[in-house]
Design a protein around this motif. Structure first.
Motif, PDB file in Angstrom:
ATOM      1  N   ASP A   1       0.833  -1.200   0.000  1.00 47.79           N
ATOM      2  CA  ASP A   1       0.000   0.000   0.000  1.00 47.79           C
ATOM      3  C   ASP A   1       0.869   1.252   0.000  1.00 47.79           C
ATOM      4  O   ASP A   1       2.005   1.249   0.483  1.00 47.79           O
ATOM      5  CB  ASP A   1      -0.919   0.042   1.235  1.00 47.79           C
ATOM      6  N   GLN A   2       0.302   2.349  -0.493  1.00 48.36           N
ATOM      7  CA  GLN A   2       0.996   3.629  -0.501  1.00 48.36           C
ATOM      8  C   GLN A   2       1.258   4.083   0.932  1.00 48.36           C
ATOM      9  O   GLN A   2       0.438   3.859   1.827  1.00 48.36           O
ATOM     10  CB  GLN A   2       0.134   4.666  -1.227  1.00 48.36           C
ATOM     11  N   ASP A   3       2.417   4.724   1.157  1.00 47.24           N
ATOM     12  CA  ASP A   3       2.749   5.246   2.488  1.00 47.24           C
ATOM     13  C   ASP A   3       1.692   6.245   2.947  1.00 47.24           C
ATOM     14  O   ASP A   3       1.083   6.943   2.135  1.00 47.24           O
ATOM     15  CB  ASP A   3       4.125   5.918   2.470  1.00 47.24           C
ATOM     16  N   THR A   4       1.489   6.322   4.258  1.00 51.49           N
ATOM     17  CA  THR A   4       0.457   7.194   4.826  1.00 51.49           C
ATOM     18  C   THR A   4       1.018   8.376   5.606  1.00 51.49           C
ATOM     19  O   THR A   4       0.261   9.202   6.082  1.00 51.49           O
ATOM     20  CB  THR A   4      -0.468   6.395   5.772  1.00 51.49           C
ATOM     21  N   PHE A   5       2.344   8.461   5.753  1.00 47.92           N
ATOM     22  CA  PHE A   5       2.943   9.525   6.551  1.00 47.92           C
ATOM     23  C   PHE A   5       4.147  10.109   5.833  1.00 47.92           C
ATOM     24  O   PHE A   5       4.965   9.369   5.280  1.00 47.92           O
ATOM     25  CB  PHE A   5       3.374   8.979   7.917  1.00 47.92           C
ATOM     26  N   TYR A   6       4.257  11.448   5.840  1.00 44.55           N
ATOM     27  CA  TYR A   6       5.425  12.143   5.300  1.00 44.55           C
ATOM     28  C   TYR A   6       6.069  12.945   6.420  1.00 44.55           C
ATOM     29  O   TYR A   6       5.417  13.765   7.061  1.00 44.55           O
ATOM     30  CB  TYR A   6       5.032  13.081   4.154  1.00 44.55           C
ATOM     31  N   SER A   7       7.353  12.701   6.677  1.00 42.33           N
ATOM     32  CA  SER A   7       8.098  13.441   7.690  1.00 42.33           C
ATOM     33  C   SER A   7       8.750  14.658   7.034  1.00 42.33           C
ATOM     34  O   SER A   7       9.637  14.497   6.182  1.00 42.33           O
ATOM     35  CB  SER A   7       9.179  12.559   8.324  1.00 42.33           C
ATOM     36  N   ARG A   8       8.300  15.836   7.410  1.00 33.63           N
ATOM     37  CA  ARG A   8       8.907  17.056   6.872  1.00 33.63           C
ATOM     38  C   ARG A   8      10.351  17.183   7.348  1.00 33.63           C
ATOM     39  O   ARG A   8      11.211  17.646   6.612  1.00 33.63           O
ATOM     40  CB  ARG A   8       8.116  18.279   7.310  1.00 33.63           C
ATOM     41  N   ARG A   9      10.583  16.753   8.585  1.00 31.79           N
ATOM     42  CA  ARG A   9      11.927  16.866   9.152  1.00 31.79           C
ATOM     43  C   ARG A   9      12.924  15.993   8.399  1.00 31.79           C
ATOM     44  O   ARG A   9      14.012  16.426   8.044  1.00 31.79           O
ATOM     45  CB  ARG A   9      11.898  16.479  10.620  1.00 31.79           C
ATOM     46  N   TRP A  10      12.571  14.724   8.169  1.00 32.95           N
ATOM     47  CA  TRP A  10      13.502  13.780   7.542  1.00 32.95           C
ATOM     48  C   TRP A  10      13.263  13.624   6.044  1.00 32.95           C
ATOM     49  O   TRP A  10      14.030  12.951   5.374  1.00 32.95           O
ATOM     50  CB  TRP A  10      13.394  12.410   8.222  1.00 32.95           C
ATOM     51  N   ARG A  11      12.195  14.215   5.539  1.00 31.57           N
ATOM     52  CA  ARG A  11      11.830  14.124   4.114  1.00 31.57           C
ATOM     53  C   ARG A  11      11.730  12.666   3.653  1.00 31.57           C
ATOM     54  O   ARG A  11      12.275  12.281   2.628  1.00 31.57           O
ATOM     55  CB  ARG A  11      12.806  14.908   3.255  1.00 31.57           C
ATOM     56  N   THR A  12      11.046  11.892   4.490  1.00 31.24           N
ATOM     57  CA  THR A  12      10.838  10.474   4.176  1.00 31.24           C
ATOM     58  C   THR A  12       9.361  10.140   4.339  1.00 31.24           C
ATOM     59  O   THR A  12       8.604  10.858   4.982  1.00 31.24           O
ATOM     60  CB  THR A  12      11.647   9.569   5.127  1.00 31.24           C
ATOM     61  N   THR A  13       8.966   9.022   3.747  1.00 32.51           N
ATOM     62  CA  THR A  13       7.599   8.541   3.901  1.00 32.51           C
ATOM     63  C   THR A  13       7.624   7.179   4.578  1.00 32.51           C
ATOM     64  O   THR A  13       8.617   6.455   4.514  1.00 32.51           O
ATOM     65  CB  THR A  13       6.888   8.411   2.537  1.00 32.51           C
ATOM     66  N   SER A  14       6.522   6.840   5.251  1.00 33.00           N
ATOM     67  CA  SER A  14       6.407   5.547   5.920  1.00 33.00           C
ATOM     68  C   SER A  14       4.930   5.227   6.133  1.00 33.00           C
ATOM     69  O   SER A  14       4.056   6.018   5.805  1.00 33.00           O
ATOM     70  CB  SER A  14       7.149   5.564   7.266  1.00 33.00           C
ATOM     71  N   THR A  15       4.686   4.067   6.713  1.00 36.88           N
ATOM     72  CA  THR A  15       3.325   3.626   7.000  1.00 36.88           C
ATOM     73  C   THR A  15       3.224   3.252   8.473  1.00 36.88           C
ATOM     74  O   THR A  15       3.267   2.077   8.819  1.00 36.88           O
ATOM     75  CB  THR A  15       2.952   2.415   6.113  1.00 36.88           C
ATOM     76  N   PRO A  16       3.090   4.252   9.355  1.00 35.70           N
ATOM     77  CA  PRO A  16       2.973   3.935  10.778  1.00 35.70           C
ATOM     78  C   PRO A  16       1.558   3.527  11.182  1.00 35.70           C
ATOM     79  O   PRO A  16       1.356   2.991  12.258  1.00 35.70           O
ATOM     80  CB  PRO A  16       3.373   5.243  11.464  1.00 35.70           C
ATOM     81  N   ASP A  17       0.582   3.805  10.342  1.00 36.45           N
ATOM     82  CA  ASP A  17      -0.814   3.539  10.679  1.00 36.45           C
ATOM     83  C   ASP A  17      -1.188   2.122  10.271  1.00 36.45           C
ATOM     84  O   ASP A  17      -1.241   1.798   9.095  1.00 36.45           O
ATOM     85  CB  ASP A  17      -1.730   4.536   9.973  1.00 36.45           C
ATOM     86  N   LEU A  18      -1.433   1.295  11.269  1.00 35.05           N
ATOM     87  CA  LEU A  18      -1.724  -0.108  11.024  1.00 35.05           C
ATOM     88  C   LEU A  18      -3.121  -0.447  11.501  1.00 35.05           C
ATOM     89  O   LEU A  18      -3.572   0.061  12.519  1.00 35.05           O
ATOM     90  CB  LEU A  18      -0.724  -0.994  11.770  1.00 35.05           C
ATOM     91  N   GLY A  19      -3.777  -1.316  10.779  1.00 40.29           N
ATOM     92  CA  GLY A  19      -5.085  -1.798  11.204  1.00 40.29           C
ATOM     93  C   GLY A  19      -5.015  -3.284  11.487  1.00 40.29           C
ATOM     94  O   GLY A  19      -4.549  -4.060  10.649  1.00 40.29           O
ATOM     95  N   PHE A  20      -5.432  -3.695  12.676  1.00 43.54           N
ATOM     96  CA  PHE A  20      -5.507  -5.101  13.051  1.00 43.54           C
ATOM     97  C   PHE A  20      -6.949  -5.429  13.376  1.00 43.54           C
ATOM     98  O   PHE A  20      -7.676  -4.582  13.894  1.00 43.54           O
ATOM     99  CB  PHE A  20      -4.657  -5.399  14.287  1.00 43.54           C
ATOM    100  N   ALA A  21      -7.363  -6.647  13.110  1.00 41.24           N
ATOM    101  CA  ALA A  21      -8.728  -7.058  13.434  1.00 41.24           C
ATOM    102  C   ALA A  21      -8.743  -8.530  13.800  1.00 41.24           C
ATOM    103  O   ALA A  21      -7.862  -9.291  13.404  1.00 41.24           O
ATOM    104  CB  ALA A  21      -9.660  -6.814  12.253  1.00 41.24           C
ATOM    105  N   THR A  22      -9.768  -8.905  14.545  1.00 44.50           N
ATOM    106  CA  THR A  22      -9.978 -10.318  14.806  1.00 44.50           C
ATOM    107  C   THR A  22     -10.359 -10.989  13.493  1.00 44.50           C
ATOM    108  O   THR A  22     -10.768 -10.323  12.532  1.00 44.50           O
ATOM    109  CB  THR A  22     -11.080 -10.512  15.858  1.00 44.50           C
TER     110      THR A  22
END
Length: 142
Positions: A110-131
């Motif tokens: 999936d496409q990254d959901t977060f952009y760090s202005r400080r480090w100019r990087t993207t990541s996916t810290p938002d995770l969804g878990f379900a039963t």
């Protein structure tokens, strides 16, 4: 839920106006922020958790009650959700996920959901878990 300190304002769970929900929070002795909602469905209750934990705080995973349903959000690194490396927190979350028999709803591609202005990087810290029962009900559109 608004944070008492800091420049960021907090976490949120949005619910449609025609869905009855009751908000709750979990006490973690000042570590992670855990809030959630209880939604009464026709034949069961659905719990939805929103979880945030700064890197300098303990995860407090034991404060989360996992009955038959739920969704959770974490900040951690693991190859399972698209990072190049595993950090200590990612390992802790993965072990907890296995212990609780939860399914990861995210796809590492999936496409990254977060952009760090400080480090100019993207990541996916938002995770969804379900039963498992909830995970089977989700559908992905391509």
């Amino acid at each position: 839920m608004d944070r008492a300190e800091g420049t960021k304002v907090g976490v949120i769970i949005l619910v449609r106006n025609d869905i009855q929900a009751v908000e709750f929070t979990k006490d973690t002795n000042g570590n992670a922020e855990i809030n959630g909602i209880r939604i009464a469905l026709k034949n069961r209750e659905l719990l939805v958790y929103n979880f945030y934990c700064p890197a300098n705080k303990q995860l407090s995973l034991d404060a989360i009650d996992i009955p038959n349903a739920g969704c959770l959000i974490f900040n951690s690194h693991s190859q399972s959700w698209g990072y190049d490396e595993m950090d200590h927190r990612g390992e802790e979350v993965e072990n907890w996920q296995i212990d609780q028999n939860l399914q990861l709803l995210n796809d590492p591609e999936d496409q990254d959901t977060f952009y760090s202005r400080r480090w100019r990087t993207t990541s996916t810290p938002d995770l969804g878990f379900a039963t498992d029962d909830i995970a089977k009900c989700t559908t992905r559109t391509v």
